[in-house]
Design an enzyme around this catalytic site. Structure first.
Site, mmCIF file in Angstrom:
data_model
loop_
_atom_site.group_PDB
_atom_site.id
_atom_site.type_symbol
_atom_site.label_atom_id
_atom_site.label_comp_id
_atom_site.label_asym_id
_atom_site.label_seq_id
_atom_site.Cartn_x
_atom_site.Cartn_y
_atom_site.Cartn_z
ATOM 1 N N LYS A 158 5.821 5.560 10.968
ATOM 2 C CA LYS A 158 5.158 5.035 12.179
ATOM 3 C C LYS A 158 5.811 5.654 13.416
ATOM 4 O O LYS A 158 6.229 6.799 13.360
ATOM 5 C CB LYS A 158 5.197 3.491 12.190
ATOM 6 N N HIS A 180 -5.024 3.986 9.013
ATOM 7 C CA HIS A 180 -4.047 2.897 8.916
ATOM 8 C C HIS A 180 -4.549 1.714 9.749
ATOM 9 O O HIS A 180 -5.180 1.908 10.792
ATOM 10 C CB HIS A 180 -2.686 3.377 9.411
ATOM 11 N N GLU A 190 -3.149 -0.099 11.769
ATOM 12 C CA GLU A 190 -2.703 -0.057 13.179
ATOM 13 C C GLU A 190 -3.605 0.864 13.999
ATOM 14 O O GLU A 190 -3.854 0.617 15.178
ATOM 15 C CB GLU A 190 -1.231 0.383 13.234
ATOM 16 N N GLU A 227 -3.620 -1.828 1.891
ATOM 17 C CA GLU A 227 -2.572 -2.494 2.663
ATOM 18 C C GLU A 227 -3.135 -3.763 3.301
ATOM 19 O O GLU A 227 -3.822 -3.681 4.322
ATOM 20 C CB GLU A 227 -2.058 -1.572 3.776
ATOM 21 N N GLY A 262 4.733 -5.384 7.669
ATOM 22 C CA GLY A 262 5.800 -5.657 8.628
ATOM 23 C C GLY A 262 6.128 -7.128 8.776
ATOM 24 O O GLY A 262 6.840 -7.523 9.693
ATOM 25 N N SER A 312 5.217 -4.555 3.114
ATOM 26 C CA SER A 312 6.529 -5.125 2.789
ATOM 27 C C SER A 312 7.054 -4.715 1.406
ATOM 28 O O SER A 312 7.729 -5.502 0.738
ATOM 29 C CB SER A 312 6.526 -6.639 2.960
HETATM 30 P P1 13P Z 1 5.840 -2.323 5.966
HETATM 31 O O1 13P Z 1 6.326 -1.682 4.699
HETATM 32 O O2 13P Z 1 6.835 -2.230 7.093
HETATM 33 O O3 13P Z 1 5.293 -3.684 5.734
HETATM 34 O O4 13P Z 1 4.599 -1.418 6.471
HETATM 35 C C1 13P Z 1 3.602 -1.116 5.575
HETATM 36 C C2 13P Z 1 2.766 -0.071 6.178
HETATM 37 O O5 13P Z 1 2.044 -0.316 7.132
HETATM 38 C C3 13P Z 1 2.842 1.280 5.628
HETATM 39 O O6 13P Z 1 1.815 2.077 6.110
#
Ligand code: 13P
Length: 253
Positions: free
Chosen positions: A11, A97, A99, A169, A175, A215
């Site tokens: 990220k 993603h 995000e 995901e 996160g 996670s």
């Molecule tokens: P985390 O492993 O920090 O939960 O993030 C997952 C993620 O968004 C990977 O692209």
């Protein structure tokens, strides 16, 4: 056997110097990748060539971009084309993603275009899908994810879809420290494979790697990856710690 993949998604984290140490520290740790296993590092654009240089000569280890633009080239200030990424040796790009969907308004239609331009340039899209908490609480995750797949991927030929890696995901697990149980991951990823089989047939569906993200850490990776329809992980936070991510690589089946 389809590929088993441990993919790091850094990220927007780390300075250049921190990124250098992370890769150096990780490469100093013991890991062994079998022919069907891969480790991928999706790093910020300014670090792609540095990480690629450090990974040179390593078998089954790749650097990846976290995004690309839908167009080939032109007056799109601040964007990065797939052709540019290909020209520096990148072979994988994370597409869609959550995000990017949430903060940058990337729709299923835009993501279909990104998948297309990746494949036109022989680039592997790591296509992300997954539902928000409200959808999971309403137990509507299957329909939600099916729509994402349909609108961004099902225009592809059977040959083309086998070049896509899918990363499921669940947004509520990203996160948050709240991981889906290995059974929850297996259930929906089996559903995703079933959908792919309905569209393209079982042989094609069985060739597509489906990663779990949300996670994943050293302590839960083995259990999650042991599920039959979980072909590795897309890892955020834990991929920023060399020992954690190395254990995750070593947890691939
Ligand atoms: P985390 O492993 O920090 O939960 O993030 C997952 C993620 O968004 C990977 O692209």
């Amino acid at each position: 056997m389809r590929k088993q993949i441990a993919a790091a998604n850094w990220k927007m984290n780390l300075t250049y110097q921190q990124a250098e140490s992370l890769v150096d520290n990780l490469l100093a740790l013991p890991h062994q990748l079998a022919a069907h296993q891969e480790a991928i590092f999706a790093v910020p654009f300014p670090y792609l060539t540095m990480v690629a240089d450090k990974l040179k000569g390593k078998q089954n280890v790749y650097v990846a971009a976290q995004n690309c633009y839908t167009k080939k080239s032109g007056a799109f200030t601040g964007e990065t084309s797939v052709e540019m990424l290909a020209s520096i040796g990148v072979k994988h790009i994370v597409i869609g993603h959550s995000e990017r969907r949430e903060y940058f308004n990337e729709t299923n239609e835009i993501l279909a275009q990104k998948v297309d331009i990746c494949l036109e340039n022989n680039m592997t899209p790591i296509f992300c899908c997954g539902e928000p908490l409200s959808v999971r609480e309403a137990n509507e995750q299957d329909a939600f994810v099916a729509k994402q797949l349909k609108e961004s991927l099902y225009h592809l030929s059977a040959d083309a879809i086998q070049k896509v890696v899918i990363a499921y995901e669940p947004i509520w697990a990203i996160g948050t420290g709240k991981t889906a149980t290995s059974q929850q991951a297996q259930d929906i990823q089996a559903f995703i494979r079933q959908q792919l089989a309905g569209q393209y047939g079982e042989t094609v569906a069985n060739n597509i790697s489906i990663l779990y993200g949300g996670s994943v850490k050293a302590s839960n990776a083995k259990e999650i990856f042991s599920q039959p329809d979980v072909d590795g992980g897309l890892v955020g936070g834990a991929a920023l710690i060399a020992e954690e991510f190395n254990t995750i690589i070593n947890s691939l089946k």
